[in-house]
Write an enzyme that holds these catalytic residues in place. Structure first.
Site, PDB file in Angstrom:
ATOM      1  N   SER A 131      57.319  38.481  32.675  1.00  0.00           N
ATOM      2  CA  SER A 131      57.804  37.920  32.029  1.00  0.00           C
ATOM      3  C   SER A 131      57.921  36.208  31.855  1.00  0.00           C
ATOM      4  O   SER A 131      57.177  35.395  32.308  1.00  0.00           O
ATOM      5  CB  SER A 131      58.949  38.487  30.357  1.00  0.00           C
ATOM      6  OG  SER A 131      59.084  37.905  29.680  1.00  0.00           O
ATOM      7  N   HIS A 173      53.336  39.331  26.948  1.00  0.00           N
ATOM      8  CA  HIS A 173      53.972  40.249  25.801  1.00  0.00           C
ATOM      9  C   HIS A 173      52.807  40.124  25.135  1.00  0.00           C
ATOM     10  O   HIS A 173      52.795  40.174  23.296  1.00  0.00           O
ATOM     11  CB  HIS A 173      55.153  40.273  25.246  1.00  0.00           C
ATOM     12  CG  HIS A 173      56.291  40.223  26.731  1.00  0.00           C
ATOM     13  ND1 HIS A 173      56.505  41.098  27.290  1.00  0.00           N
ATOM     14  CD2 HIS A 173      57.082  38.638  26.984  1.00  0.00           C
ATOM     15  CE1 HIS A 173      56.940  40.954  28.145  1.00  0.00           C
ATOM     16  NE2 HIS A 173      58.165  39.589  28.080  1.00  0.00           N
TER      17      HIS A 173
END
Length: 231
Positions: A124, A159
């Protein structure tokens, strides 16, 4: 050989019962018991996050450690990091991560680590930080482009399938020239770069993918070949 492994999602923090991506990272150090250091800067050095790192990696064939900028283990952070085989960066607020790294000189240290062949990895925020730009929620509501370290060319969006607003937001940012074209990754997917070139895309989930997102007058999304690490 310079290596970066950028996880769009997954790993010990999202899939504690699925070790495929983290075991893949450990193998890239080409050591029997590699020294792996976790940087949880983006989460404010969350104790819970650091604890989950140890819960997983203490069961693997490696030597885990962590670097907290809120409670530094030493004054010589460069020596501390450059003796590791893998530097693993956690998720959270990418903007805060970059600001703190610059203030403490970590940005220069990780660049030196990369040039010396230490494996850089992250999920991330720890994925997009290596690119020229990334899509971040660091500012609160909404997704915005963010200038990052620039070790890798282009932009990155993690994501891609895990958060419903990611795909349309990234495509809109590329279409309006607010961010450079780049690669989006589903949760469970890792991009493995060797010497700044994308060498392989691997996944801990059978159907997770990565995508090249371009703006050739119209937005194009090209599914990239992804290797599932499971049986």
């Amino acid at each position: 050989m310079k290596q970066i492994i950028a996880l769009g999602g997954g790993g010990f923090s999202m899939e504690p019962e699925n070790p495929l991506l983290d075991q893949y990272i450990l193998k890239q150090a080409k050591k029997t018991t590699p020294k792996i250091c976790f940087l949880a800067t983006a989460s404010g050095d969350s104790e819970n996050y650091i604890s989950r790192f140890y819960q997983f990696f203490e069961k693997q064939d490696c030597q885990p450690s962590h670097l907290s900028l809120f409670n530094p283990p030493t004054r010589d952070l460069e020596r501390f990091l450059l003796e590791k085989d893998i530097i693993y960066v956690g998720g959270g607020n990418t903007k805060n991560l970059l600001i703190l790294w610059q203030e403490w000189g970590i940005d220069a240290i990780v660049r030196k680590a990369w040039e010396q062949g230490i494996v850089l990895a992250g999920i991330s925020a720890g994925s997009i930080c290596w690119f020229e730009e990334g899509v971040t929620d660091s500012y609160g509501d909404g997704l915005e482009p963010l200038k990052c370290l620039g070790l890798l060319k282009g932009s990155n969006c993690p994501h891609y399938d895990g958060e419903s607003e990611r795909r349309p937001a990234y495509q809109q940012l590329v279409a309006t020239n607010r961010i450079t074209p780049g690669i989006a990754t589903d949760d469970g997917v890792a991009l493995h770069f060797i010497d700044e070139e994308l060498s392989q895309i691997v996944s801990s989930r059978p159907n997770a993918k990565a995508y090249k997102v371009n703006d050739d007058q119209n937005i194009t999304e090209i599914e990239l070949e992804t290797k599932y690490l499971g049986s």
